[in-house]
Design an enzyme around this catalytic site. Sequence first.
Site, PDB file in Angstrom:
ATOM      1  N   ASN A  62       0.879  -1.217  -0.013  1.00 20.16           N
ATOM      2  CA  ASN A  62      -0.016  -0.021  -0.075  1.00 20.16           C
ATOM      3  C   ASN A  62       0.832   1.483  -0.040  1.00 20.16           C
ATOM      4  O   ASN A  62       0.215   2.427  -0.231  1.00 20.16           O
ATOM      5  CB  ASN A  62      -1.034  -0.025   1.094  1.00 20.16           C
ATOM      6  CG  ASN A  62      -0.536  -0.078   2.491  1.00 20.16           C
ATOM      7  OD1 ASN A  62       0.695  -0.362   2.762  1.00 20.16           O
ATOM      8  ND2 ASN A  62      -1.298   0.223   3.483  1.00 20.16           N
ATOM      9  N   GLU A  93       4.184  -3.659  12.372  1.00 20.88           N
ATOM     10  CA  GLU A  93       3.220  -2.472  12.249  1.00 20.88           C
ATOM     11  C   GLU A  93       1.917  -3.367  11.632  1.00 20.88           C
ATOM     12  O   GLU A  93       2.097  -3.502  10.350  1.00 20.88           O
ATOM     13  CB  GLU A  93       3.612  -1.299  11.318  1.00 20.88           C
ATOM     14  CG  GLU A  93       4.856  -0.739  12.069  1.00 20.88           C
ATOM     15  CD  GLU A  93       4.506   0.261  12.874  1.00 20.88           C
ATOM     16  OE1 GLU A  93       3.365   0.243  13.250  1.00 20.88           O
ATOM     17  OE2 GLU A  93       5.387   1.138  13.333  1.00 20.88           O
ATOM     18  N   CYS A 111      -3.394   1.587   6.294  1.00 15.86           N
ATOM     19  CA  CYS A 111      -3.587   0.781   7.720  1.00 15.86           C
ATOM     20  C   CYS A 111      -4.276   1.855   8.922  1.00 15.86           C
ATOM     21  O   CYS A 111      -4.828   1.497   9.820  1.00 15.86           O
ATOM     22  CB  CYS A 111      -2.302   0.457   8.455  1.00 15.86           C
ATOM     23  SG  CYS A 111      -1.205   1.801   8.416  1.00 15.86           S
ATOM     24  N   GLU A 132       8.108   3.565  14.344  1.00 15.73           N
ATOM     25  CA  GLU A 132       8.734   3.994  13.210  1.00 15.73           C
ATOM     26  C   GLU A 132       8.551   5.556  13.203  1.00 15.73           C
ATOM     27  O   GLU A 132       7.555   6.275  13.228  1.00 15.73           O
ATOM     28  CB  GLU A 132       8.465   3.379  11.867  1.00 15.73           C
ATOM     29  CG  GLU A 132       8.401   1.930  12.162  1.00 15.73           C
ATOM     30  CD  GLU A 132       8.204   1.166  10.747  1.00 15.73           C
ATOM     31  OE1 GLU A 132       7.171   1.328  10.096  1.00 15.73           O
ATOM     32  OE2 GLU A 132       8.942   0.349  10.466  1.00 15.73           O
TER      33      GLU A 132
HETATM   34  P1  NAP Z   1       0.175  -9.209   4.264  1.00 17.60           P
HETATM   35  O1  NAP Z   1      -0.626 -10.307   3.436  1.00 17.60           O
HETATM   36  O2  NAP Z   1       0.469  -9.270   5.646  1.00 17.60           O
HETATM   37  O3  NAP Z   1       1.556  -8.995   3.172  1.00 17.60           O
HETATM   38  C1  NAP Z   1       2.529  -8.052   3.746  1.00 17.60           C
HETATM   39  C2  NAP Z   1       3.791  -8.548   3.306  1.00 17.60           C
HETATM   40  O4  NAP Z   1       3.946 -10.081   4.103  1.00 17.60           O
HETATM   41  C3  NAP Z   1       3.966  -8.952   1.843  1.00 17.60           C
HETATM   42  O5  NAP Z   1       5.289  -8.660   1.460  1.00 17.60           O
HETATM   43  C4  NAP Z   1       4.064 -10.572   1.922  1.00 17.60           C
HETATM   44  O6  NAP Z   1       4.187 -11.064   0.906  1.00 17.60           O
HETATM   45  C5  NAP Z   1       4.385 -10.927   3.076  1.00 17.60           C
HETATM   46  N1  NAP Z   1       3.777 -12.133   3.730  1.00 17.60           N
HETATM   47  C6  NAP Z   1       2.838 -12.836   3.467  1.00 17.60           C
HETATM   48  N2  NAP Z   1       2.775 -14.075   4.178  1.00 17.60           N
HETATM   49  C7  NAP Z   1       3.808 -14.266   4.890  1.00 17.60           C
HETATM   50  C8  NAP Z   1       4.488 -15.331   5.551  1.00 17.60           C
HETATM   51  N3  NAP Z   1       4.008 -16.368   5.798  1.00 17.60           N
HETATM   52  N4  NAP Z   1       5.779 -14.869   5.906  1.00 17.60           N
HETATM   53  C9  NAP Z   1       6.293 -13.864   5.634  1.00 17.60           C
HETATM   54  N5  NAP Z   1       5.852 -12.862   4.790  1.00 17.60           N
HETATM   55  C10 NAP Z   1       4.647 -13.074   4.663  1.00 17.60           C
HETATM   56  O7  NAP Z   1      -0.502  -7.745   4.233  1.00 17.60           O
HETATM   57  P2  NAP Z   1      -0.909  -7.068   2.903  1.00 17.60           P
HETATM   58  O8  NAP Z   1      -2.180  -7.341   2.667  1.00 17.60           O
HETATM   59  O9  NAP Z   1       0.176  -6.769   1.816  1.00 17.60           O
HETATM   60  O10 NAP Z   1      -0.937  -5.565   3.344  1.00 17.60           O
HETATM   61  C11 NAP Z   1      -2.178  -4.994   4.100  1.00 17.60           C
HETATM   62  C12 NAP Z   1      -1.840  -5.097   5.510  1.00 17.60           C
HETATM   63  O11 NAP Z   1      -0.915  -4.143   5.883  1.00 17.60           O
HETATM   64  C13 NAP Z   1      -3.372  -4.567   6.267  1.00 17.60           C
HETATM   65  O12 NAP Z   1      -3.641  -5.053   7.282  1.00 17.60           O
HETATM   66  C14 NAP Z   1      -2.560  -3.200   6.680  1.00 17.60           C
HETATM   67  O13 NAP Z   1      -3.328  -2.606   7.915  1.00 17.60           O
HETATM   68  C15 NAP Z   1      -1.487  -3.440   7.035  1.00 17.60           C
HETATM   69  N6  NAP Z   1      -0.415  -2.151   7.164  1.00 17.60           N
HETATM   70  C16 NAP Z   1      -0.062  -1.832   8.309  1.00 17.60           C
HETATM   71  C17 NAP Z   1       0.634  -0.589   8.372  1.00 17.60           C
HETATM   72  C18 NAP Z   1       1.106  -0.319   9.754  1.00 17.60           C
HETATM   73  O14 NAP Z   1       2.059   0.574   9.759  1.00 17.60           O
HETATM   74  N7  NAP Z   1       0.515  -0.774  10.854  1.00 17.60           N
HETATM   75  C19 NAP Z   1       1.042   0.024   7.148  1.00 17.60           C
HETATM   76  C20 NAP Z   1       0.564  -0.346   5.946  1.00 17.60           C
HETATM   77  C21 NAP Z   1      -0.077  -1.488   6.043  1.00 17.60           C
HETATM   78  P3  NAP Z   1       3.399 -12.071  -0.091  1.00 17.60           P
HETATM   79  O15 NAP Z   1       2.400 -11.226  -0.398  1.00 17.60           O
HETATM   80  O16 NAP Z   1       4.347 -12.612  -1.235  1.00 17.60           O
HETATM   81  O17 NAP Z   1       2.842 -13.329   0.656  1.00 17.60           O
END
Ligand code: NAP
Length: 479
Positions: A154, A252, A286, A460
Amino acid sequence: MTALLINRKNYFAGAWQTSDSGRTFGVLNPATGGLIGEVPDCSEAETNRAIRSAQLALPAWRAMAADERSRKLKKFNQLIIENRKELSQILTTEQGKPLAEAEREILYAASFVEWFAEEARRVYGRTVPGPTPERRIIVTKQALGVCAAITPWNFPCAMITRKLAAALAAGCTMIVKPAPETPFSALALAELALRAEIPPSVFQVITGDAEKIASALMSSTSVRKLSFTGSTEVGKILIRQSAQTVKRLTVELGGNAPFIVFEDADIGKAVKGAMFAKYRNAGQTCVCVNRFIVHESRVEEFAAGLCSASSALKVGNGLDSGVEVGPLISIEAADKVRALIEDALSNGAKRLSGENISAIGPCFIHPTILSGVNKSMRLWNEEIFGPLCAISSFKTEEQALELANDTEYGLASYFYTKDLSRAFRVAEALESGCVAVNDTVFAFPQGPFGGMKQSGYGKEGGQEGIEEYLTTKYVMMAV
Ligand code: NAP
């Protein structure tokens, strides 16, 4: 797409490389569904080589004068700013957000590099009077070592630089695994870091199989820290995996931000703030508002203002001029938002505006506003991640707080009031790591961004950001 910064290889172990298997995966433009390009599908072996390389690069980088590290980071910052047009094009093409918004993200990403370039020179220790005349207690801060980051799609640039710049400023080396949807932004940053003469292997980027790359990173005793931004579900897996080598973590995770409008709020300002906090990145941040909680005496006025402002938004391909709301990242993401809308409608919510299906394409959802939302609906507990406003109402401040805190998440909260006592009272009572009062912008490197509850831990940005990559050493010196 412009080509200067487009890299179809990974940068690790001192060179631009393909995967060992020669396998690649495709990256799609969410606005058109078209293929942008292919990047290497790497796995454990490549990650292990990157770890060894990061370990070899560490001593010289850690020992480099902080002033020199700071200069290199400032050069990196300058190059990001100089190349912002091309970086924005890459970002919009792979992520979908409107070009102007992409450019703002690039500047935001650069601001972390600038901030931590300055922080590099302010890593202070202290001396403490000893308990006996011959003893001196010296407290020093040292770089943690090799670090890794796993980042989401994102904010393809900013989620990297706010980890990377802090790590590099502290004297750590870092390996980044970007999201598969947005690898080109990460690879462009690697190219710019090299042009800034940040030494090879201080910053490496590996794309490919998340579980395999994470498995190599998490089982390595050389990798001392992982910073992860992504879903709570994956965060929990990584927290469990970190136990095997007692790795330091910053996590995060997801959010479920409440936005409270009290009876004394300036509704015009609240609507303006809501527009930013809801529709930025088509609702895919997020800290995007998940639940609007509005005093019953002002709910109609607020909803009318939100409907009128939302219907004026231009939805479309982020590369087209004037577009304010781009596509969601994928058809699955858009389908999930459509399912949340249907679930809420079937449980009694009322649609005030918006359409689920867009003629523009399957990844698009037009700004949608639902009123009469309550706890029985999926969108109350799940992160919406789309341009959907869910409005509920309350009678008393106590009830507003109970509703706002009724979530396992605790990342961001917003509220509007003119009452100073209430501003302090509510800011303290909200269970979230970031609270905005009569405002909706958190995107500044000066602030320590991070969550509580199941939104994660670690900060962060701010003064705290660099601490995440430092370890405190206690030296007892007898003289
Ligand atoms: P996600 O599915 O958790 O993926 C994030 C990253 O983790 C991707 O690079 C993904 O790669 C990787 N990943 C997935 N499964 C994994 C595993 N088993 N082991 C290690 N890495 C793994 O999240 P998203 O859908 O991309 O992002 C949206 C989420 O991020 C939302 O929940 C949002 O709230 C959160 N977010 C939080 C913040 C904050 O600062 N708190 C900021 C931005 C976004 P792959 O896709 O290749 O599996």
